[in-house]
Design a protein around this motif. Sequence first.
Motif, PDB file in Angstrom:
ATOM      1  N   GLU A 143       0.820  -1.211   0.000  1.00 35.30           N
ATOM      2  CA  GLU A 143       0.000   0.000   0.000  1.00 35.30           C
ATOM      3  C   GLU A 143       0.860   1.270   0.000  1.00 35.30           C
ATOM      4  O   GLU A 143       0.372   2.353  -0.304  1.00 35.30           O
ATOM      5  N   TRP A 144       2.148   1.134   0.349  1.00 35.11           N
ATOM      6  CA  TRP A 144       3.026   2.299   0.231  1.00 35.11           C
ATOM      7  C   TRP A 144       3.114   2.736  -1.232  1.00 35.11           C
ATOM      8  O   TRP A 144       3.264   3.914  -1.516  1.00 35.11           O
ATOM      9  N   TYR A 145       3.038   1.767  -2.123  1.00 36.97           N
ATOM     10  CA  TYR A 145       3.043   2.084  -3.559  1.00 36.97           C
ATOM     11  C   TYR A 145       1.687   2.611  -4.010  1.00 36.97           C
ATOM     12  O   TYR A 145       1.600   3.640  -4.675  1.00 36.97           O
ATOM     13  N   THR A 146       0.624   1.922  -3.647  1.00 36.56           N
ATOM     14  CA  THR A 146      -0.706   2.312  -4.139  1.00 36.56           C
ATOM     15  C   THR A 146      -1.182   3.628  -3.541  1.00 36.56           C
ATOM     16  O   THR A 146      -1.888   4.397  -4.206  1.00 36.56           O
ATOM     17  N   LYS A 147      -0.814   3.908  -2.290  1.00 34.30           N
ATOM     18  CA  LYS A 147      -1.294   5.138  -1.638  1.00 34.30           C
ATOM     19  C   LYS A 147      -0.313   6.307  -1.735  1.00 34.30           C
ATOM     20  O   LYS A 147      -0.717   7.471  -1.809  1.00 34.30           O
ATOM     21  N   TYR A 148       0.992   5.981  -1.735  1.00 35.62           N
ATOM     22  CA  TYR A 148       1.986   7.048  -1.638  1.00 35.62           C
ATOM     23  C   TYR A 148       2.992   7.067  -2.796  1.00 35.62           C
ATOM     24  O   TYR A 148       3.952   7.835  -2.777  1.00 35.62           O
ATOM     25  N   ASN A 149       2.777   6.212  -3.799  1.00 39.02           N
ATOM     26  CA  ASN A 149       3.641   6.182  -4.993  1.00 39.02           C
ATOM     27  C   ASN A 149       5.110   5.869  -4.674  1.00 39.02           C
ATOM     28  O   ASN A 149       6.017   6.355  -5.346  1.00 39.02           O
ATOM     29  N   VAL A 150       5.331   5.066  -3.632  1.00 43.69           N
ATOM     30  CA  VAL A 150       6.699   4.678  -3.287  1.00 43.69           C
ATOM     31  C   VAL A 150       7.161   3.582  -4.246  1.00 43.69           C
ATOM     32  O   VAL A 150       6.644   2.460  -4.238  1.00 43.69           O
ATOM     33  N   ARG A 151       8.130   3.926  -5.093  1.00 42.63           N
ATOM     34  CA  ARG A 151       8.694   3.005  -6.076  1.00 42.63           C
ATOM     35  C   ARG A 151      10.007   3.582  -6.573  1.00 42.63           C
ATOM     36  O   ARG A 151      10.362   4.721  -6.256  1.00 42.63           O
ATOM     37  N   ARG A 152      10.732   2.810  -7.332  1.00 40.94           N
ATOM     38  CA  ARG A 152      11.955   3.309  -7.968  1.00 40.94           C
ATOM     39  C   ARG A 152      11.564   4.088  -9.227  1.00 40.94           C
ATOM     40  O   ARG A 152      10.845   3.576 -10.092  1.00 40.94           O
ATOM     41  N   TYR A 153      12.038   5.320  -9.328  1.00 45.16           N
ATOM     42  CA  TYR A 153      11.748   6.132 -10.520  1.00 45.16           C
ATOM     43  C   TYR A 153      12.990   6.288 -11.406  1.00 45.16           C
ATOM     44  O   TYR A 153      12.902   6.238 -12.618  1.00 45.16           O
ATOM     45  N   GLY A 154      14.150   6.491 -10.785  1.00 41.21           N
ATOM     46  CA  GLY A 154      15.367   6.695 -11.562  1.00 41.21           C
ATOM     47  C   GLY A 154      15.495   8.133 -12.027  1.00 41.21           C
ATOM     48  O   GLY A 154      14.489   8.823 -12.215  1.00 41.21           O
ATOM     49  N   PHE A 155      16.746   8.570 -12.213  1.00 41.36           N
ATOM     50  CA  PHE A 155      16.990   9.950 -12.625  1.00 41.36           C
ATOM     51  C   PHE A 155      18.120   9.982 -13.664  1.00 41.36           C
ATOM     52  O   PHE A 155      18.555   8.945 -14.127  1.00 41.36           O
ATOM     53  N   HIS A 156      18.536  11.185 -14.047  1.00 47.17           N
ATOM     54  CA  HIS A 156      19.510  11.369 -15.127  1.00 47.17           C
ATOM     55  C   HIS A 156      18.993  10.758 -16.429  1.00 47.17           C
ATOM     56  O   HIS A 156      19.769  10.342 -17.300  1.00 47.17           O
ATOM     57  N   GLY A 157      17.666  10.715 -16.582  1.00 46.97           N
ATOM     58  CA  GLY A 157      17.073  10.025 -17.720  1.00 46.97           C
ATOM     59  C   GLY A 157      17.474  10.567 -19.077  1.00 46.97           C
ATOM     60  O   GLY A 157      17.713   9.800 -20.012  1.00 46.97           O
ATOM     61  N   THR A 158      17.558  11.906 -19.206  1.00 46.59           N
ATOM     62  CA  THR A 158      17.926  12.471 -20.511  1.00 46.59           C
ATOM     63  C   THR A 158      19.355  12.087 -20.871  1.00 46.59           C
ATOM     64  O   THR A 158      19.670  11.844 -22.037  1.00 46.59           O
ATOM     65  N   SER A 159      20.233  12.018 -19.867  1.00 47.19           N
ATOM     66  CA  SER A 159      21.620  11.623 -20.111  1.00 47.19           C
ATOM     67  C   SER A 159      21.701  10.151 -20.506  1.00 47.19           C
ATOM     68  O   SER A 159      22.383   9.789 -21.476  1.00 47.19           O
ATOM     69  N   HIS A 160      21.003   9.286 -19.771  1.00 49.04           N
ATOM     70  CA  HIS A 160      21.026   7.856 -20.099  1.00 49.04           C
ATOM     71  C   HIS A 160      20.431   7.601 -21.482  1.00 49.04           C
ATOM     72  O   HIS A 160      20.924   6.752 -22.234  1.00 49.04           O
TER      73      HIS A 160
END
Length: 445
Positions: free
Chosen positions: A167-184
């Motif tokens: 429920e941490w994911y469903t209620k609070y959007n806790v998940r891996r998002y990742g960053f530096h996306g434009t660079s990757h």
Amino acid sequence: MVILTLNCGSSSAKYQVYDWANKDILAVGVVERIGLEYSTIEHKANGKEEYHAEFSSPTHKEAIELIIRMLLDEEYGVIKDLKEIGAVGHRVLHGGEVFKQSALVTDEVIEQLKKVIPLGPLHMPANIMGIEAARKAMPDVPQAIVLDTAWHQTMPDEAFMYAVPYEWYTKYNVRRYGFHGTSHLYCAKRAAVVLGKENKDTNVIICHIGNGASVCAVKNGVCVDTSMGLTPLEGLVMGSRSGDIDPAIIPYMMENTGMSAREMDTALNKKSGLIGLCGKSDRRDVLKASQEGDHRAKLAIDMECRRLKKYIGGYATLLDGKLDAIVFTAGVGEMARHVRLGACKGLEAIGAKLDEHKNDVCFSRNGEFEISTDDSVVKILVIPTDEELVMTEDAYALMNGTYDVHTNFHYTFEEKTYVNKGRERDLKKNLVKNPELASILAIPR
């Protein structure tokens, strides 16, 4: 027509002006110290003297206004009328679960971004202020958001989910998002070009190493895992961020020191990493201190390289034994030879063999280089990133109605014939100073 890109941080605003017709950078600059007692601007335009000045910029509004005045300036500017600006691209840290790809800015988009602020409280307010200031200054110019998190949307559930209450994911959007996306994204597609393969057939591990740093596993041309998580704190040892730690350290230290949640967040984001270990974050300073016998500086380097190596080795297992190349990028990845050397020691186990001489020669941000041995099964590449070009192309395509998610979209830099004119000019100068660079160019000139 030109495309303006803006990257607004908490106290800075970087910008670039790109001539779309001639595929050339006209100007770059940065405003720093926004909101402090005085601000500074550094402006560089092709064929003109550099401009440096101090001024008052209480908010991003004044910074954006000055940037526009500089672009129009008779002596230092590069355009004569704001009508020459066809679109503005804004770098945005976090799209949460709302934005999965770049999008044109509307009032509704801004309201949605404000809802994501809790996922990026240090960066998102500045991103949004920059967008609002640019819209006010240029109300008739199409503006686009380009998300750091968008590239990583191809990760499977088992990669982006955490083993915490669901429920941490469903209620609070806790998940891996990742960053530096434009660079990757840029480096993944350029790696395919360098390797002479189709993007869909390319498997690489990209190490974006700057003050912030992340690793991305790319399988068949798309992201399947990345080291940063809900925020940019997870993963590698960084300039001032801790990266991976035992989560139990947090309540343990809070109980022992009385630190608040905010103070702990500051400690992990701004007082940890290399700064926490040896008091320095610039890799040049850390290396110098290490060479002078500073044990903690040496420890910091060893820890940074060890963490990098662990991620590279682990991600190699996700690519089913079909790893084509390891890519180093961003300021440290492109310039810090000792970090690349340390990170690659032992990678012979996965077929990647660093040529130490090539690595030592490679001290340039102007070209794409191959620094692996001739018999290395897995190539080791240095590819200068170009996040601004990704932002530019996304903004142009959105303005033009031709944009699509990156898995369906074709960028100009995916062509082998693509040349960054600004870097090419600088590369030619470097080749005169260091002819040996020509021998390690990934795509011979």
